[in-house]
Design an enzyme around this catalytic site. Structure first.
Site, PDB file in Angstrom:
ATOM      1  N   ASN A  16     -54.143 -64.965 -83.052  1.00 43.82           N
ATOM      2  CA  ASN A  16     -55.448 -65.014 -83.698  1.00 43.82           C
ATOM      3  C   ASN A  16     -56.362 -65.896 -82.867  1.00 43.82           C
ATOM      4  O   ASN A  16     -56.458 -67.089 -83.095  1.00 43.82           O
ATOM      5  CB  ASN A  16     -55.340 -65.559 -85.131  1.00 43.82           C
ATOM      6  CG  ASN A  16     -56.708 -65.716 -85.780  1.00 43.82           C
ATOM      7  OD1 ASN A  16     -57.698 -65.168 -85.294  1.00 43.82           O
ATOM      8  ND2 ASN A  16     -56.779 -66.480 -86.852  1.00 43.82           N
TER       9      ASN A  16
ATOM     10  N   HIS B 241     -48.588 -67.526 -81.655  1.00 41.99           N
ATOM     11  CA  HIS B 241     -48.055 -68.333 -82.755  1.00 41.99           C
ATOM     12  C   HIS B 241     -46.543 -68.161 -82.901  1.00 41.99           C
ATOM     13  O   HIS B 241     -46.080 -67.220 -83.544  1.00 41.99           O
ATOM     14  CB  HIS B 241     -48.743 -67.958 -84.069  1.00 41.99           C
ATOM     15  CG  HIS B 241     -50.144 -68.461 -84.171  1.00 41.99           C
ATOM     16  ND1 HIS B 241     -50.443 -69.691 -84.706  1.00 41.99           N
ATOM     17  CD2 HIS B 241     -51.312 -67.924 -83.780  1.00 41.99           C
ATOM     18  CE1 HIS B 241     -51.754 -69.887 -84.646  1.00 41.99           C
ATOM     19  NE2 HIS B 241     -52.301 -68.818 -84.083  1.00 41.99           N
TER      20      HIS B 241
ATOM     21  N   GLU C 263     -44.623 -69.811 -84.731  1.00 40.87           N
ATOM     22  CA  GLU C 263     -44.230 -70.075 -86.121  1.00 40.87           C
ATOM     23  C   GLU C 263     -44.585 -68.913 -87.044  1.00 40.87           C
ATOM     24  O   GLU C 263     -44.437 -69.012 -88.267  1.00 40.87           O
ATOM     25  CB  GLU C 263     -44.930 -71.345 -86.616  1.00 40.87           C
ATOM     26  CG  GLU C 263     -46.333 -71.169 -87.165  1.00 40.87           C
ATOM     27  CD  GLU C 263     -47.385 -70.717 -86.159  1.00 40.87           C
ATOM     28  OE1 GLU C 263     -48.442 -70.228 -86.567  1.00 40.87           O
ATOM     29  OE2 GLU C 263     -47.147 -70.875 -84.937  1.00 40.87           O
TER      30      GLU C 263
ATOM     31  N   CYS D  94     -52.248 -72.162 -79.593  1.00 39.71           N
ATOM     32  CA  CYS D  94     -53.551 -71.533 -79.823  1.00 39.71           C
ATOM     33  C   CYS D  94     -54.707 -72.426 -79.372  1.00 39.71           C
ATOM     34  O   CYS D  94     -54.862 -72.665 -78.184  1.00 39.71           O
ATOM     35  CB  CYS D  94     -53.673 -71.102 -81.287  1.00 39.71           C
ATOM     36  SG  CYS D  94     -54.959 -69.875 -81.576  1.00 39.71           S
TER      37      CYS D  94
END
Length: 365
Positions: free
Chosen positions: A297, A340, A342, A255
């Site tokens: 995000n 992401h 994770e 990110c």
């Protein structure tokens, strides 16, 4: 919900007023209004530091149906400036439920609004682009001009310094196979857990830690985490990353970490019209010729055509708009992704990237 609900209002930078009902904390808050498309994971979103400075709108109409627990938070507090939902559930049902969404927002002093047409608001943001706005339980009409001035002047600045840890700390694994230094730009807890699960002893350091201090720890690898804000404003961090690249120590960025390393390597970033947020974003891995559903995000993206092909190559693209979602570097042991891997509450389709990082450290050893 019991009793007569208190009115609340959204005031947008274009002057639009949307009336709804108050939930969570009461008062007035200003932020950048964004929307997320995930059907689940509201607790993870509320506690994700990448939402610093933003008012979060959930496009899924019912929020809070499985409650809040002490296991799923991505950090120790909520970072959103405000919360917008169509409807919240006052009778959550889940065996892990410990609290309700309304109580959680009150405890975290997050001002919320419900009972509005979130579809219409999302459409406005998609057509006009992300805009500043306000949630208030005060008389918005009486102070509208004053509020609009405050809204238009609002900017998210120095974001990483607001969310990063104050001092380094250790998080060890059971296996102790690798030593990783994680630069905290606003990390999500599941990044740390993903590394520990794979045998990494992790030293988490503030985002502005000097390259010399990081290299003095003799790490097997360096993790660059997610975080909020405009990546280009982190001038000192970008300079530090230039030095870390020269060291040859394996680097994995997620990110904001992805964006910062690209900037350190001479590429540029730009702000997206309305960003990518939610757990249903399609990304194509160009190396595997396969598309994965990812959690994202972010409001900025690396500009693919500004990446020097002799330094790095685009490894992943967003299927919806073809923006850069990953870079594989040729001049050092490093790779980064915009999404992401994770992700919690999911999807976990791209968790293999942590294994790739382990392999990179294994090769370097």
């Amino acid at each position: 919900m019991t009793g007569t609900p208190k009115k609340a209002f959204i005031l947008l930078a274009d002057g639009s007023v949307i009336e709804g009902e108050s939930f969570g904390a009461e008062g007035t808050t200003i932020g950048e209004i964004v929307f997320a498309t995930g059907m689940t994971g509201y607790q993870e979103m509320l506690t994700d530091p990448s939402y610093y400075g933003q008012i979060l709108t959930q496009t899924y109409p019912l929020i809070g149906n499985y409650g809040i627990n002490s296991f799923d938070s991505e950090s120790g507090k909520s970072w959103v400036k405000g919360y917008i939902v169509r409807e919240w559930c006052d009778e959550p049902s889940n065996f892990r439920c410990e609290n309700g969404i309304n109580n959680f927002l009150k405890e975290q002093n997050v001002i919320g609004i419900c009972g509005i047409d979130t579809r219409a608001l999302t459409r406005k943001i998609r057509e006009s682009g992300v805009m500043n706005g306000m949630i208030t339980t005060e008389d918005v009409i009486a102070k509208k001009d004053e509020y609009l001035t405050q809204i238009k002047e609002y900017v998210i600045a120095d974001a990483v310094n607001h969310v990063t840890c104050e001092k380094p700390f250790e998080a060890v694994s059971e296996q102790h196979d690798y030593k990783v230094v994680m630069m905290d730009f606003g990390y999500k807890a599941n990044i740390l857990k993903s590394l520990q699960k794979r045998g990494c002893d992790v030293t988490v350091v503030p985002g502005g830690t000097k390259a010399s201090e990081i290299l003095a720890k003799k790490p097997d690898g360096i993790m660059l985490t997610n975080g909020p804000g405009d990546p280009a404003e982190n001038v000192e961090i970008i300079e530090n990353l230039k030095e870390l690249v020269k060291s040859g120590v394996p680097i994995f960025g997620i990110c904001l970490g992805h964006q910062l390393l690209a900037l350190a390597q001479g590429a540029k970033t730009s702000k997206l019209k309305y960003g990518h947020r939610g757990g249903n974003q399609p990304v194509k891995d160009l190396l595997k010729d396969r598309t994965y559903i990812t959690s994202q995000n972010h409001g900025y993206a690396v500009l693919s055509d500004t990446l020097n092909p002799e330094i790095g190559t685009v490894s992943h693209i967003n299927v919806n708009d073809n923006t850069c979602e990953g870079v594989l570097y040729k001049n050092t042991r490093a790779f980064t992704v915009q999404f992401h891997p994770e992700a919690s509450a999911g999807p976990m389709d791209t968790a293999y990237l942590f294994d790739r990082f382990i392999d990179l450290m294994k090769e370097a050893k």
